[in-house]
Motif scaffolding. Sequence first.
Motif, short mmCIF file in Angstrom:
data_model
loop_
_atom_site.label_atom_id
_atom_site.label_comp_id
_atom_site.label_asym_id
_atom_site.label_seq_id
_atom_site.Cartn_x
_atom_site.Cartn_y
_atom_site.Cartn_z
N ALA A 3 -12.43 0.02 3.12
CA ALA A 3 -12.56 1.46 3.24
C ALA A 3 -11.64 2.13 2.24
O ALA A 3 -10.89 1.47 1.51
CB ALA A 3 -12.22 1.90 4.67
N GLU A 4 -11.72 3.45 2.19
CA GLU A 4 -10.86 4.24 1.31
C GLU A 4 -10.22 5.33 2.15
O GLU A 4 -10.86 5.95 3.00
CB GLU A 4 -11.69 4.84 0.18
N LEU A 5 -8.92 5.56 1.93
CA LEU A 5 -8.20 6.54 2.73
C LEU A 5 -7.20 7.27 1.85
O LEU A 5 -6.28 6.64 1.30
CB LEU A 5 -7.47 5.84 3.89
N GLY A 6 -7.40 8.54 1.67
CA GLY A 6 -6.48 9.34 0.87
C GLY A 6 -6.38 8.89 -0.57
O GLY A 6 -5.33 9.05 -1.21
N GLY A 19 3.26 12.40 1.34
CA GLY A 19 1.95 13.04 1.35
C GLY A 19 1.04 12.57 2.46
O GLY A 19 1.48 12.17 3.53
N ASP A 20 -0.27 12.57 2.15
CA ASP A 20 -1.30 12.37 3.18
C ASP A 20 -1.23 11.00 3.83
O ASP A 20 -1.50 10.85 5.02
CB ASP A 20 -2.69 12.55 2.57
N VAL A 21 -0.98 9.97 3.04
CA VAL A 21 -0.95 8.58 3.53
C VAL A 21 0.30 7.92 2.99
O VAL A 21 0.62 8.07 1.81
CB VAL A 21 -2.20 7.79 3.08
N TRP A 22 1.02 7.19 3.85
CA TRP A 22 2.21 6.48 3.39
C TRP A 22 2.26 5.11 4.05
O TRP A 22 1.54 4.83 5.01
CB TRP A 22 3.48 7.27 3.64
N GLN A 23 3.09 4.27 3.49
CA GLN A 23 3.16 2.89 3.93
C GLN A 23 4.46 2.67 4.72
O GLN A 23 5.56 2.91 4.22
CB GLN A 23 3.12 1.96 2.71
N LEU A 24 4.30 2.21 5.96
CA LEU A 24 5.46 1.90 6.80
C LEU A 24 5.99 0.51 6.52
O LEU A 24 7.20 0.28 6.50
CB LEU A 24 5.08 2.04 8.28
N ALA A 25 5.08 -0.43 6.30
CA ALA A 25 5.42 -1.83 6.01
C ALA A 25 4.21 -2.43 5.33
O ALA A 25 3.12 -1.83 5.31
CB ALA A 25 5.76 -2.57 7.30
N PRO A 26 4.33 -3.62 4.75
CA PRO A 26 3.15 -4.25 4.14
C PRO A 26 2.01 -4.38 5.16
O PRO A 26 2.20 -4.91 6.26
CB PRO A 26 3.67 -5.62 3.71
N GLY A 27 0.85 -3.86 4.79
CA GLY A 27 -0.30 -3.93 5.69
C GLY A 27 -0.30 -2.92 6.81
O GLY A 27 -1.14 -2.98 7.71
N VAL A 28 0.64 -1.95 6.77
CA VAL A 28 0.69 -0.90 7.80
C VAL A 28 0.76 0.46 7.12
O VAL A 28 1.77 0.80 6.50
CB VAL A 28 1.90 -1.07 8.75
N TYR A 29 -0.32 1.23 7.20
CA TYR A 29 -0.38 2.56 6.62
C TYR A 29 -0.29 3.61 7.74
O TYR A 29 -0.68 3.35 8.88
CB TYR A 29 -1.69 2.79 5.87
N VAL A 30 0.18 4.80 7.38
CA VAL A 30 0.23 5.92 8.32
C VAL A 30 -0.58 7.07 7.74
O VAL A 30 -0.33 7.50 6.60
CB VAL A 30 1.68 6.37 8.58
N ALA A 31 -1.57 7.54 8.49
CA ALA A 31 -2.33 8.74 8.12
C ALA A 31 -1.58 9.93 8.68
O ALA A 31 -1.41 10.06 9.90
CB ALA A 31 -3.74 8.67 8.70
#
Length: 431
Positions: A316-319, A33-45
């Motif tokens: 902050a807040e994201l997705g 979906g809108d936001v996913w996690q590539l690795a701990p502490g690394v998000y992808v919008a």
Amino acid sequence: MRKPPQPPRSQAGPAAWRRDRLGVAVRAAQQCGDVWQLAPGVYVAATAGPCETVLRRTTYEYETTPGTFLPAKRPDGSVPGPTERAHGHAARMRALRPKAVAARIGDIAPGAAQFAADWPLGQDLSVLPRAQRVLAGIGSRYLFSGDAERLQAAGARLAEAREQIIHSWPLPPWVPTPARRFLARQQAVFDAELRAVIDRRRTTGRLGDDLLGQMLRPSSQYGLLPDAAIIDSLTGLIVATAETPTRAVGWILLTFARHPRVADRVAAEAGALPADPHAVTGAHLDRLRYTQAVVREVLRLYPPNWLLARRATAPAELGGYPVEPDTTVLVCPYTAHRDPAQHPDPLQLRPERWLGESGSLVVPGVFLPFSTGPRACEGTAMALAELTLIAAETARRYHLSEPPGPVPSHRIATFGALTPVGLRLRATPRS
């Protein structure tokens, strides 16, 4: 204490990401979906909403990663601070806003025509080196006018040094690697060349009507910019004028080779351009509406800056997920541009999506090839003008095709930018 929810984790690991970044990004966006996690502490919008949120909140909750170039120094060794950099940005934009670019189309068009006119016929041409030389020349003339030739050579060496830094093994910033020493030497050369030009212009009072001339003029708001702030501004800009547009030219011309009907329509529209490129005006550019739509559609499908890194500096807040300080957020225009909620039939090349019923240009959905928000690309208007004119001048002269045979015309590189590496095309004159 309950741990706050995390974005869903991609099923692909770091090794898969290194092998196929585009594939992993697309599959993860579809799965997570809108936001996913590539690795701990690394998000992808991954889609329009979170991408635009991060980019528009940059300088508030997010910051950009450090730039390649070292800050320019004053004689006392100090460097320009945030206020001077903001003033430098305002001074640059006097020459880079759409109206200012339109007024100087006559300075851009000859380079675009030169790119098209000198193609060797009947042989495969390596497109990107040629595009880079031409775009570097256009950019240098726009920035420095009569001093362009002197500063273009130093700018080319800066670009070479930046490439070495990008592709070198990441080490702590204090390690004096060969690539960093080379960069420091080339910055010193460019610094000295530009200081000499600034000194001569200030001494003679002939400041010039180019971008440098605009920066040398005092502003009613902040007065006269110090030399260090001007040099700090232009060190990165002379490289940027060719870097991203070169990749975009490659994708546009490859599109012409693969979609000849699109190229034919661009050629027909370009027939209205004056034979003398020095006579081209902003009004001529405005009438190239279909060509501009093609440029935008290619940039939607192949944004050179396909992945933009930001670091959270405040909660902050994201997705729907909390973002803690020091979290890295990778904004992905590549997947955002393929969001069917924003662009129906997102995988199809459809320049018409950028044209309204009257034929005027429209913005049908998220469009992030030049980023957006406080840190959006300053040269967007100039880049779009260059790309439109290069596309028009090339299409009206030639049919383009990929080389025959089993060898691919290019390979796709995703490290640093989305690039058709080694792109070769063949030109046949239009009758």
